[in-house]
Design a protein around this motif. Structure first.
Motif: not given
Length: 173
Positions: A2-12
């Motif tokens: 979940h945290n990895l997905m949030k990071l990827l979302d943040f970095l687009e």
């Protein structure tokens, strides 16, 4: 994850950008792992509909482990489901189940990731006889190609079509 997905979302960054760098998911045990997983795992495709029909007809998801079982004596049906699972999830080792006479009659996928995704898509875990269940929303309200694959598999598992003497048509309402 979940945290990895949030990071990827943040970095687009799209999720599938990581796919080449992920060797396996699910477990350190080879039988329980998905090797070369296909991210993002997308059940909303024809093969996803086919797998969902398989688990709701001749299949079963074990309640505690989320193992996916598919029982069918027809090797062609087992091959179709195996290929669909590998298309949606990645390289998955299957376990072949034999009856008392030594004939192959089923397959089992040990990765709980598969069972988890099937339950999220509308499959029932545990005994289907003991629970009320309906056609999954993915089939009822989803893409016509997905519903068509679902019904094709449902007929392969539970029915028979004589397409030599009667025209067969499919209508999605």
């Amino acid at each position: 994850v979940h945290n990895l997905m949030k990071l990827l979302d943040f970095l687009e960054i799209p999720y599938d950008a990581l796919t080449p760098y992920i060797g396996s998911v699910g477990s350190t045990s080879h039988r329980e792992a998905i090797i070369n997983p296909k991210f993002p795992i997308d059940m909303e495709c024809p093969d996803g509909g086919r797998i969902l029909a398989a688990v709701l007809k001749d299949g079963h998801i074990e309640r505690d482990t989320h193992r996916f079982y598919y029982w069918n004596y027809d090797p062609e049906n087992r091959r179709i489901i195996t290929e669909a699972v590998q298309h949606v999830f990645g390289d998955v080792e299957l376990y072949v189940i034999h009856d008392r006479k030594g004939r192959e009659y089923g397959i089992r996928f040990d990765s709980s990731v598969i069972g988890d995704m099937l339950v999220r898509a509308g499959a029932i875990e545990g005994s289907k006889v003991e629970q009320e269940h309906h056609l999954p929303d993915m089939i009822t309200f989803g893409d016509q190609r997905i519903a068509k694959a679902y019904y094709e598999e449902a007929i392969r598992d539970d029915g028979n079509i004589d397409d030599q003497n009667y025209p067969v048509s499919y209508t999605h309402l």
